[in-house]
Write a protein that holds these residues in place. Sequence first.
Motif, PDB file in Angstrom:
ATOM      1  N   VAL A 237      44.749  44.362  44.103  1.00  0.00           N
ATOM      2  CA  VAL A 237      43.486  43.624  44.131  1.00  0.00           C
ATOM      3  C   VAL A 237      42.458  44.426  43.364  1.00  0.00           C
ATOM      4  O   VAL A 237      42.174  45.576  43.710  1.00  0.00           O
ATOM      5  CB  VAL A 237      43.009  43.384  45.581  1.00  0.00           C
ATOM      6  N   VAL A 238      41.879  43.821  42.313  1.00  0.00           N
ATOM      7  CA  VAL A 238      40.931  44.533  41.466  1.00  0.00           C
ATOM      8  C   VAL A 238      39.634  43.741  41.357  1.00  0.00           C
ATOM      9  O   VAL A 238      39.588  42.540  41.638  1.00  0.00           O
ATOM     10  CB  VAL A 238      41.513  44.773  40.053  1.00  0.00           C
ATOM     11  N   GLY A 239      38.582  44.457  40.931  1.00  0.00           N
ATOM     12  CA  GLY A 239      37.330  43.771  40.651  1.00  0.00           C
ATOM     13  C   GLY A 239      37.403  43.087  39.306  1.00  0.00           C
ATOM     14  O   GLY A 239      37.274  41.868  39.206  1.00  0.00           O
ATOM     15  N   GLU A 240      37.617  43.873  38.261  1.00  0.00           N
ATOM     16  CA  GLU A 240      37.792  43.307  36.929  1.00  0.00           C
ATOM     17  C   GLU A 240      38.818  44.133  36.177  1.00  0.00           C
ATOM     18  O   GLU A 240      39.170  45.244  36.593  1.00  0.00           O
ATOM     19  CB  GLU A 240      36.478  43.278  36.153  1.00  0.00           C
ATOM     20  N   LEU A 241      39.310  43.580  35.073  1.00  0.00           N
ATOM     21  CA  LEU A 241      40.325  44.285  34.301  1.00  0.00           C
ATOM     22  C   LEU A 241      40.244  43.865  32.841  1.00  0.00           C
ATOM     23  O   LEU A 241      39.592  42.883  32.493  1.00  0.00           O
ATOM     24  CB  LEU A 241      41.732  44.012  34.850  1.00  0.00           C
ATOM     25  N   SER A 242      40.915  44.638  32.001  1.00  0.00           N
ATOM     26  CA  SER A 242      41.169  44.222  30.624  1.00  0.00           C
ATOM     27  C   SER A 242      42.435  43.379  30.655  1.00  0.00           C
ATOM     28  O   SER A 242      43.486  43.856  31.088  1.00  0.00           O
ATOM     29  CB  SER A 242      41.360  45.442  29.708  1.00  0.00           C
ATOM     30  N   GLU A 243      42.311  42.132  30.225  1.00  0.00           N
ATOM     31  CA  GLU A 243      43.437  41.217  30.375  1.00  0.00           C
ATOM     32  C   GLU A 243      44.670  41.675  29.607  1.00  0.00           C
ATOM     33  O   GLU A 243      45.792  41.322  29.979  1.00  0.00           O
ATOM     34  CB  GLU A 243      43.011  39.809  29.935  1.00  0.00           C
ATOM     35  N   TRP A 244      44.474  42.460  28.558  1.00  0.00           N
ATOM     36  CA  TRP A 244      45.618  42.910  27.782  1.00  0.00           C
ATOM     37  C   TRP A 244      46.257  44.174  28.353  1.00  0.00           C
ATOM     38  O   TRP A 244      47.246  44.672  27.798  1.00  0.00           O
ATOM     39  CB  TRP A 244      45.204  43.152  26.321  1.00  0.00           C
ATOM     40  N   GLU A 245      45.723  44.675  29.473  1.00  0.00           N
ATOM     41  CA  GLU A 245      46.306  45.861  30.114  1.00  0.00           C
ATOM     42  C   GLU A 245      46.978  45.476  31.429  1.00  0.00           C
ATOM     43  O   GLU A 245      48.176  45.188  31.467  1.00  0.00           O
ATOM     44  CB  GLU A 245      45.219  46.918  30.337  1.00  0.00           C
ATOM     45  N   THR A 246      46.230  45.500  32.525  1.00  0.00           N
ATOM     46  CA  THR A 246      46.818  45.325  33.858  1.00  0.00           C
ATOM     47  C   THR A 246      47.469  43.968  34.034  1.00  0.00           C
ATOM     48  O   THR A 246      48.556  43.864  34.625  1.00  0.00           O
ATOM     49  CB  THR A 246      45.742  45.538  34.936  1.00  0.00           C
ATOM     50  N   ALA A 247      46.855  42.922  33.542  1.00  0.00           N
ATOM     51  CA  ALA A 247      47.423  41.585  33.707  1.00  0.00           C
ATOM     52  C   ALA A 247      48.780  41.464  33.018  1.00  0.00           C
ATOM     53  O   ALA A 247      49.727  40.874  33.566  1.00  0.00           O
ATOM     54  CB  ALA A 247      46.463  40.528  33.167  1.00  0.00           C
ATOM     55  N   GLU A 248      48.895  42.031  31.828  1.00  0.00           N
ATOM     56  CA  GLU A 248      50.171  41.961  31.103  1.00  0.00           C
ATOM     57  C   GLU A 248      51.231  42.831  31.779  1.00  0.00           C
ATOM     58  O   GLU A 248      52.428  42.493  31.778  1.00  0.00           O
ATOM     59  CB  GLU A 248      49.971  42.366  29.646  1.00  0.00           C
ATOM     60  N   TYR A 249      50.803  43.944  32.340  1.00  0.00           N
ATOM     61  CA  TYR A 249      51.731  44.790  33.100  1.00  0.00           C
ATOM     62  C   TYR A 249      52.311  44.011  34.283  1.00  0.00           C
ATOM     63  O   TYR A 249      53.528  44.018  34.514  1.00  0.00           O
ATOM     64  CB  TYR A 249      51.006  46.046  33.589  1.00  0.00           C
ATOM     65  N   ILE A 250      51.447  43.328  35.047  1.00  0.00           N
ATOM     66  CA  ILE A 250      51.920  42.563  36.205  1.00  0.00           C
ATOM     67  C   ILE A 250      52.828  41.424  35.758  1.00  0.00           C
ATOM     68  O   ILE A 250      53.875  41.166  36.379  1.00  0.00           O
ATOM     69  CB  ILE A 250      50.719  42.003  37.006  1.00  0.00           C
ATOM     70  N   ARG A 251      52.461  40.748  34.679  1.00  0.00           N
ATOM     71  CA  ARG A 251      53.299  39.640  34.201  1.00  0.00           C
ATOM     72  C   ARG A 251      54.697  40.124  33.834  1.00  0.00           C
ATOM     73  O   ARG A 251      55.699  39.522  34.233  1.00  0.00           O
ATOM     74  CB  ARG A 251      52.638  38.972  32.991  1.00  0.00           C
ATOM     75  N   ASP A 252      54.777  41.205  33.076  1.00  0.00           N
ATOM     76  CA  ASP A 252      56.088  41.714  32.682  1.00  0.00           C
ATOM     77  C   ASP A 252      56.855  42.270  33.878  1.00  0.00           C
ATOM     78  O   ASP A 252      58.085  42.116  33.959  1.00  0.00           O
ATOM     79  CB  ASP A 252      55.937  42.792  31.616  1.00  0.00           C
ATOM     80  N   ALA A 253      56.146  42.936  34.783  1.00  0.00           N
ATOM     81  CA  ALA A 253      56.818  43.462  35.973  1.00  0.00           C
ATOM     82  C   ALA A 253      57.487  42.338  36.760  1.00  0.00           C
ATOM     83  O   ALA A 253      58.632  42.469  37.214  1.00  0.00           O
ATOM     84  CB  ALA A 253      55.821  44.208  36.852  1.00  0.00           C
ATOM     85  N   ARG A 254      56.793  41.239  36.934  1.00  0.00           N
ATOM     86  CA  ARG A 254      57.360  40.107  37.671  1.00  0.00           C
ATOM     87  C   ARG A 254      58.524  39.484  36.908  1.00  0.00           C
ATOM     88  O   ARG A 254      59.517  39.054  37.509  1.00  0.00           O
ATOM     89  CB  ARG A 254      56.276  39.068  37.950  1.00  0.00           C
ATOM     90  N   ALA A 255      58.433  39.437  35.585  1.00  0.00           N
ATOM     91  CA  ALA A 255      59.508  38.869  34.777  1.00  0.00           C
ATOM     92  C   ALA A 255      60.780  39.714  34.875  1.00  0.00           C
ATOM     93  O   ALA A 255      61.890  39.202  34.660  1.00  0.00           O
ATOM     94  CB  ALA A 255      59.067  38.756  33.321  1.00  0.00           C
ATOM     95  N   MET A 256      60.617  41.002  35.221  1.00  0.00           N
ATOM     96  CA  MET A 256      61.776  41.897  35.324  1.00  0.00           C
ATOM     97  C   MET A 256      62.159  42.180  36.766  1.00  0.00           C
ATOM     98  O   MET A 256      62.824  43.169  37.052  1.00  0.00           O
ATOM     99  CB  MET A 256      61.482  43.185  34.560  1.00  0.00           C
ATOM    100  N   GLY A 257      61.717  41.327  37.691  1.00  0.00           N
ATOM    101  CA  GLY A 257      62.218  41.403  39.056  1.00  0.00           C
ATOM    102  C   GLY A 257      61.244  41.875  40.111  1.00  0.00           C
ATOM    103  O   GLY A 257      61.533  41.783  41.308  1.00  0.00           O
ATOM    104  N   SER A 258      60.069  42.404  39.730  1.00  0.00           N
ATOM    105  CA  SER A 258      59.095  42.835  40.719  1.00  0.00           C
ATOM    106  C   SER A 258      58.457  41.619  41.392  1.00  0.00           C
ATOM    107  O   SER A 258      58.349  40.543  40.794  1.00  0.00           O
ATOM    108  CB  SER A 258      58.007  43.673  40.055  1.00  0.00           C
ATOM    109  N   ASN A 259      58.031  41.816  42.628  1.00  0.00           N
ATOM    110  CA  ASN A 259      57.350  40.755  43.360  1.00  0.00           C
ATOM    111  C   ASN A 259      55.853  41.057  43.511  1.00  0.00           C
ATOM    112  O   ASN A 259      55.160  40.405  44.289  1.00  0.00           O
ATOM    113  CB  ASN A 259      57.984  40.581  44.746  1.00  0.00           C
ATOM    114  N   MET A 260      55.372  42.057  42.764  1.00  0.00           N
ATOM    115  CA  MET A 260      53.978  42.467  42.901  1.00  0.00           C
ATOM    116  C   MET A 260      53.038  41.383  42.369  1.00  0.00           C
ATOM    117  O   MET A 260      53.221  40.887  41.257  1.00  0.00           O
ATOM    118  CB  MET A 260      53.735  43.770  42.143  1.00  0.00           C
ATOM    119  N   ALA A 261      52.041  41.041  43.169  1.00  0.00           N
ATOM    120  CA  ALA A 261      51.056  40.032  42.783  1.00  0.00           C
ATOM    121  C   ALA A 261      49.745  40.705  42.380  1.00  0.00           C
ATOM    122  O   ALA A 261      49.535  41.899  42.617  1.00  0.00           O
ATOM    123  CB  ALA A 261      50.822  39.059  43.924  1.00  0.00           C
ATOM    124  N   LEU A 262      48.862  39.927  41.792  1.00  0.00           N
ATOM    125  CA  LEU A 262      47.562  40.420  41.339  1.00  0.00           C
ATOM    126  C   LEU A 262      46.478  39.438  41.768  1.00  0.00           C
ATOM    127  O   LEU A 262      46.632  38.228  41.626  1.00  0.00           O
ATOM    128  CB  LEU A 262      47.543  40.564  39.815  1.00  0.00           C
TER     129      LEU A 262
END
Length: 303
Positions: A237-262
């Motif tokens: 849970v974050v206040g704000e982020l750079s969409e090309w950093e943390t958001a892309e990390y979470i997207r790829d993590a989920r695509a490779m099997g992680s269940n971590m949400a944002l």
Amino acid sequence: MKPANNTLSRRKFITASAISAGGLALLSIKPALADGLLSTQQQYTVQQVIDLIMKEGNLSPIPNTVDTLKSGSADQVVTGIVTTMFATVDVIKQAVKLNANFIIAHEPTFYNHTDNPDWVKDNAVVKQKQALLKKHNITVWRFHDYIHSLKPDAISYGAVKKLNWLPYFKTDEATITIPAVTLQQLVQHFKTSLGIAHLRIIGNPEQKCSRVTLLPGAWGGQRQVGYAESDKPDVLVVGELSEWETAEYIRDARAMGSNMALIILGHALSEQAGMEYFVDWLQPKLNGVKVSYIRTSDPFTWV
């Protein structure tokens, strides 16, 4: 955004902007705490309130801090205090109605981290805002580095308190374990508790969440991803982020099997419960001066 503490003598503390505003004569101001009368006196100057916060918070001066005066004077007698996220035009007008001439704001007043009025040359909006503050004799002090240096960090503590998660909170730990809920239920809890109309998420609304890493404000992509890697929460849970950093990390993590949400709360919306809590922290330490909290409204309209 937590600055590192240092061990410099508190006796050397005085805001850089206070010196520029009041000249070297300010250096001759006697420490307000020296005679032990601050806790009983009925009047305070801006500098005396700052000194009190430093003393009661057991805070050491931070080199090159952004926590300086943005308007007004350190020797101005305080008629009332307002805590807020941003000293917006609306907040300034509300402070005037409350007869409060000292605004303690967590974030910048003039649209850049150091409040440099020449960040954009000949900025008409900056000049108008400076004139508004001068018209009403309002002093603004930024309270960013030092509030994050309190133990516990008052911004994080205020957010956790507002979320009714204090039983699960541990000082200096960003990840807490709460009773398992769905991501959708967690989103609703944030919306209801923090007064947020809309949130952005990455994840399955039906997935279960128990381990929550809460990073209010703008911690930066490196630290957000660092906590995700080290703490492996169910939801970041974050206040704000750079969409090309943390958001892309979470997207790829989920695509490779992680269940971590944002969950993205919004910068001001994620931190302002801390400025509200600070009223509870400061008011009992002052005698005869009213401390009020003014919520900074969300500047965005969803269409």
